[in-house]
Design a protein around this motif. Structure first.
Motif, PDB file in Angstrom:
ATOM      1  N   LYS A 152      -5.607 -37.186 -14.352  1.00 51.76           N
ATOM      2  CA  LYS A 152      -4.352 -37.914 -14.495  1.00 51.76           C
ATOM      3  C   LYS A 152      -3.140 -37.058 -14.145  1.00 51.76           C
ATOM      4  CE  LYS A 152      -5.916 -41.229 -17.989  1.00 51.76           C
ATOM      5  NZ  LYS A 152      -5.711 -41.737 -19.362  1.00 51.76           N
ATOM      6  N   ASN A 153      -3.256 -35.744 -14.274  1.00 53.88           N
ATOM      7  CA  ASN A 153      -2.132 -34.862 -13.944  1.00 53.88           C
ATOM      8  C   ASN A 153      -2.109 -34.498 -12.456  1.00 53.88           C
ATOM      9  OD1 ASN A 153      -4.339 -33.187 -13.858  1.00 53.88           O
ATOM     10  ND2 ASN A 153      -3.421 -31.547 -15.070  1.00 53.88           N
ATOM     11  N   ARG A 154      -2.808 -35.275 -11.658  1.00 54.73           N
ATOM     12  CA  ARG A 154      -2.878 -35.097 -10.199  1.00 54.73           C
ATOM     13  C   ARG A 154      -3.434 -33.715  -9.843  1.00 54.73           C
ATOM     14  NH1 ARG A 154      -1.135 -39.082  -7.357  1.00 54.73           N
ATOM     15  NH2 ARG A 154      -0.978 -37.902  -5.403  1.00 54.73           N
ATOM     16  N   SER A 155      -4.588 -33.458 -10.348  1.00 57.42           N
ATOM     17  CA  SER A 155      -5.333 -32.244  -9.992  1.00 57.42           C
ATOM     18  C   SER A 155      -6.800 -32.628  -9.840  1.00 57.42           C
ATOM     19  CB  SER A 155      -5.173 -31.168 -11.077  1.00 57.42           C
ATOM     20  OG  SER A 155      -5.798 -31.581 -12.281  1.00 57.42           O
ATOM     21  N   PHE A 156      -7.589 -31.722  -9.248  1.00 58.58           N
ATOM     22  CA  PHE A 156      -9.020 -31.959  -9.059  1.00 58.58           C
ATOM     23  C   PHE A 156      -9.833 -30.981  -9.897  1.00 58.58           C
ATOM     24  CE2 PHE A 156      -7.393 -33.415  -4.841  1.00 58.58           C
ATOM     25  CZ  PHE A 156      -7.799 -34.729  -4.923  1.00 58.58           C
ATOM     26  N   SER A 157     -10.922 -31.478 -10.447  1.00 54.14           N
ATOM     27  CA  SER A 157     -11.927 -30.629 -11.087  1.00 54.14           C
ATOM     28  C   SER A 157     -13.230 -30.825 -10.322  1.00 54.14           C
ATOM     29  CB  SER A 157     -12.115 -31.020 -12.564  1.00 54.14           C
ATOM     30  OG  SER A 157     -10.931 -30.802 -13.302  1.00 54.14           O
ATOM     31  N   VAL A 158     -13.727 -29.744  -9.714  1.00 53.43           N
ATOM     32  CA  VAL A 158     -14.934 -29.824  -8.883  1.00 53.43           C
ATOM     33  C   VAL A 158     -16.068 -29.095  -9.597  1.00 53.43           C
ATOM     34  CG1 VAL A 158     -15.926 -29.396  -6.615  1.00 53.43           C
ATOM     35  CG2 VAL A 158     -13.454 -29.785  -6.830  1.00 53.43           C
ATOM     36  N   TYR A 159     -17.119 -29.847  -9.921  1.00 55.35           N
ATOM     37  CA  TYR A 159     -18.265 -29.268 -10.641  1.00 55.35           C
ATOM     38  C   TYR A 159     -19.318 -28.842  -9.608  1.00 55.35           C
ATOM     39  CZ  TYR A 159     -16.022 -31.078 -14.803  1.00 55.35           C
ATOM     40  OH  TYR A 159     -15.115 -31.307 -15.808  1.00 55.35           O
ATOM     41  N   MET A 160     -19.608 -27.542  -9.604  1.00 56.43           N
ATOM     42  CA  MET A 160     -20.457 -26.932  -8.582  1.00 56.43           C
ATOM     43  C   MET A 160     -21.849 -26.613  -9.112  1.00 56.43           C
ATOM     44  SD  MET A 160     -18.098 -26.906  -6.276  1.00 56.43           S
ATOM     45  CE  MET A 160     -18.969 -26.031  -4.967  1.00 56.43           C
ATOM     46  N   ASP A 161     -22.785 -26.554  -8.178  1.00 57.64           N
ATOM     47  CA  ASP A 161     -24.134 -26.074  -8.495  1.00 57.64           C
ATOM     48  C   ASP A 161     -24.059 -24.574  -8.790  1.00 57.64           C
ATOM     49  OD1 ASP A 161     -26.847 -24.806  -7.538  1.00 57.64           O
ATOM     50  OD2 ASP A 161     -27.250 -26.938  -7.915  1.00 57.64           O
ATOM     51  N   PRO A 162     -24.828 -24.059  -9.769  1.00 55.42           N
ATOM     52  CA  PRO A 162     -24.782 -22.625 -10.086  1.00 55.42           C
ATOM     53  C   PRO A 162     -25.024 -21.718  -8.875  1.00 55.42           C
ATOM     54  CG  PRO A 162     -25.981 -23.799 -11.786  1.00 55.42           C
ATOM     55  CD  PRO A 162     -25.708 -24.794 -10.693  1.00 55.42           C
ATOM     56  N   LYS A 163     -25.746 -22.205  -7.860  1.00 55.49           N
ATOM     57  CA  LYS A 163     -26.028 -21.394  -6.667  1.00 55.49           C
ATOM     58  C   LYS A 163     -24.741 -21.090  -5.876  1.00 55.49           C
ATOM     59  CE  LYS A 163     -30.793 -23.012  -6.006  1.00 55.49           C
ATOM     60  NZ  LYS A 163     -31.739 -23.697  -5.088  1.00 55.49           N
ATOM     61  N   PHE A 164     -23.689 -21.854  -6.146  1.00 54.47           N
ATOM     62  CA  PHE A 164     -22.420 -21.636  -5.449  1.00 54.47           C
ATOM     63  C   PHE A 164     -21.897 -20.217  -5.708  1.00 54.47           C
ATOM     64  CE2 PHE A 164     -17.704 -21.809  -5.546  1.00 54.47           C
ATOM     65  CZ  PHE A 164     -17.455 -22.196  -4.240  1.00 54.47           C
ATOM     66  N   THR A 165     -22.125 -19.701  -6.906  1.00 48.60           N
ATOM     67  CA  THR A 165     -21.614 -18.367  -7.266  1.00 48.60           C
ATOM     68  C   THR A 165     -22.324 -17.262  -6.491  1.00 48.60           C
ATOM     69  OG1 THR A 165     -23.152 -18.231  -9.145  1.00 48.60           O
ATOM     70  CG2 THR A 165     -20.966 -19.143  -9.581  1.00 48.60           C
ATOM     71  N   GLU A 166     -23.483 -17.564  -5.891  1.00 52.80           N
ATOM     72  CA  GLU A 166     -24.239 -16.556  -5.147  1.00 52.80           C
ATOM     73  C   GLU A 166     -23.784 -16.431  -3.694  1.00 52.80           C
ATOM     74  OE1 GLU A 166     -28.289 -17.709  -5.522  1.00 52.80           O
ATOM     75  OE2 GLU A 166     -28.288 -17.709  -7.716  1.00 52.80           O
ATOM     76  N   LEU A 167     -22.915 -17.343  -3.276  1.00 57.11           N
ATOM     77  CA  LEU A 167     -22.436 -17.318  -1.892  1.00 57.11           C
ATOM     78  C   LEU A 167     -21.416 -16.193  -1.689  1.00 57.11           C
ATOM     79  CD1 LEU A 167     -21.892 -21.166  -1.370  1.00 57.11           C
ATOM     80  CD2 LEU A 167     -23.855 -19.785  -0.624  1.00 57.11           C
ATOM     81  N   SER A 168     -21.214 -15.819  -0.444  1.00 61.08           N
ATOM     82  CA  SER A 168     -20.229 -14.783  -0.133  1.00 61.08           C
ATOM     83  C   SER A 168     -18.815 -15.310  -0.380  1.00 61.08           C
ATOM     84  CB  SER A 168     -20.360 -14.349   1.333  1.00 61.08           C
ATOM     85  OG  SER A 168     -19.973 -15.411   2.193  1.00 61.08           O
ATOM     86  N   GLU A 169     -17.877 -14.397  -0.486  1.00 63.63           N
ATOM     87  CA  GLU A 169     -16.493 -14.778  -0.752  1.00 63.63           C
ATOM     88  C   GLU A 169     -15.940 -15.673   0.368  1.00 63.63           C
ATOM     89  OE1 GLU A 169     -13.357 -14.531  -3.577  1.00 63.63           O
ATOM     90  OE2 GLU A 169     -15.428 -13.835  -3.638  1.00 63.63           O
ATOM     91  N   ASP A 170     -16.227 -15.310   1.595  1.00 66.64           N
ATOM     92  CA  ASP A 170     -15.731 -16.093   2.733  1.00 66.64           C
ATOM     93  C   ASP A 170     -16.327 -17.496   2.743  1.00 66.64           C
ATOM     94  OD1 ASP A 170     -14.159 -14.017   3.556  1.00 66.64           O
ATOM     95  OD2 ASP A 170     -15.595 -13.283   5.069  1.00 66.64           O
ATOM     96  N   THR A 171     -17.627 -17.591   2.408  1.00 67.15           N
ATOM     97  CA  THR A 171     -18.284 -18.900   2.399  1.00 67.15           C
ATOM     98  C   THR A 171     -17.715 -19.774   1.286  1.00 67.15           C
ATOM     99  OG1 THR A 171     -20.330 -17.938   3.265  1.00 67.15           O
ATOM    100  CG2 THR A 171     -20.485 -20.103   2.232  1.00 67.15           C
ATOM    101  N   LYS A 172     -17.463 -19.174   0.143  1.00 71.77           N
ATOM    102  CA  LYS A 172     -16.866 -19.922  -0.979  1.00 71.77           C
ATOM    103  C   LYS A 172     -15.510 -20.505  -0.564  1.00 71.77           C
ATOM    104  CE  LYS A 172     -18.872 -17.124  -4.729  1.00 71.77           C
ATOM    105  NZ  LYS A 172     -18.537 -16.157  -5.782  1.00 71.77           N
ATOM    106  N   LYS A 173     -14.682 -19.678   0.081  1.00 74.13           N
ATOM    107  CA  LYS A 173     -13.356 -20.133   0.489  1.00 74.13           C
ATOM    108  C   LYS A 173     -13.455 -21.217   1.553  1.00 74.13           C
ATOM    109  CE  LYS A 173     -10.842 -15.897  -0.666  1.00 74.13           C
ATOM    110  NZ  LYS A 173     -10.010 -14.776  -0.164  1.00 74.13           N
ATOM    111  N   SER A 174     -14.401 -21.078   2.455  1.00 71.70           N
ATOM    112  CA  SER A 174     -14.581 -22.076   3.504  1.00 71.70           C
ATOM    113  C   SER A 174     -15.019 -23.415   2.904  1.00 71.70           C
ATOM    114  CB  SER A 174     -15.624 -21.584   4.511  1.00 71.70           C
ATOM    115  OG  SER A 174     -15.896 -22.574   5.484  1.00 71.70           O
TER     116      SER A 174
END
Length: 224
Positions: A152-174
């Motif tokens: 409602k406050n015009r923001s997004f909450s994105v729920y990720m798979d735990p495997k997301f944390t294993e990705l590289s920094e560049d891949t996460k940003k992409s």
């Protein structure tokens, strides 16, 4: 009017009787003096009665009282009506915002499901189901997303798979950039020009833990 007539009769009567007594030769002059004084007193009473109008004031007060009551009732009714109007307006605004949030979230759910279908090859390029489709790497980010929520406050909450944390920094940003882009494109979001340019604040979560956060200009921070 009754007081005026009564006072006039009072003055005339006592003045006449006093004049008769004063002129009469049978009345002793020592008696005439009290008669004159008494007559003067009665004349004063008569004058008071002539100018006394208590009934007029009373009638005026009684006449004004209902109008004051009507004004009070009118003001009270106006305040009550205004309060109800504000309440209805606020309720309508709240309902409208709630409906908009619901519509945006429904659109996000559809676009995420479709993106996951492109990523796995279960949908062809036109979005139709297929058994022999080719996975589209441009939508690989969708395989790491469990749910995208518009708040409602015009923001997004994105729920990720735990495997997301294993990705590289560049891949996460992409991937985060792709998620932000597709989230901003959904129907009923009605984003302003500045929101389209900078994006909306977005938090990336694994469970209830924040693993990434956006800032102005589609920049992302992923704490380790």
């Amino acid at each position: 009017m009754e007081y005026f007539i009564f006072g006039l009769i009072f003055i005339v009567l006592f003045s006449y009787l006093s004049w008769i007594a004063y002129k009469s030769k049978k009345v002793n002059r020592f008696v005439k003096i009290p008669i004159v004084l008494m007559t003067g007193f009665m004349v004063v009473i008569g004058v008071v009665l002539l100018f006394a109008r208590p009934s007029s004031n009373s009638a005026s007060n009684e006449h004004n009282q209902p109008r004051n009551t009507n004004n009070s009732v009118s003001k009270s009714t106006s305040k009550s009506t205004a309060k109800k109007s504000r309440s209805l307006s606020q309720r309508a605004k709240t309902t409208s915002e709630s409906e908009r949030v619901t519509k945006v979230n429904n659109s996000l759910k559809k676009v995420l499901t479709q993106s996951q279908g492109f990523a796995t090859g279960k949908l062809d390029k036109d979005g139709n189901p297929t058994n022999n489709g080719t996975p589209n790497d441009n939508f690989a980010w969708a395989l790491y997303v469990q749910k995208i929520v518009f708040n409602k406050n015009r923001s997004f909450s994105v729920y990720m798979d735990p495997k997301f944390t294993e990705l590289s920094e560049d891949t996460k940003k992409s991937y985060a950039h792709s998620i932000q882009n597709i989230s901003m494109s959904v129907d009923d979001l009605n984003a302003s020009d500045s929101e389209v340019e900078d994006g909306l604040h977005t938090e990336f979560l694994v469970g209830q833990k924040i693993v990434g956060i956006s800032s102005s200009g589609y920049n992302y921070s992923f704490p380790k």
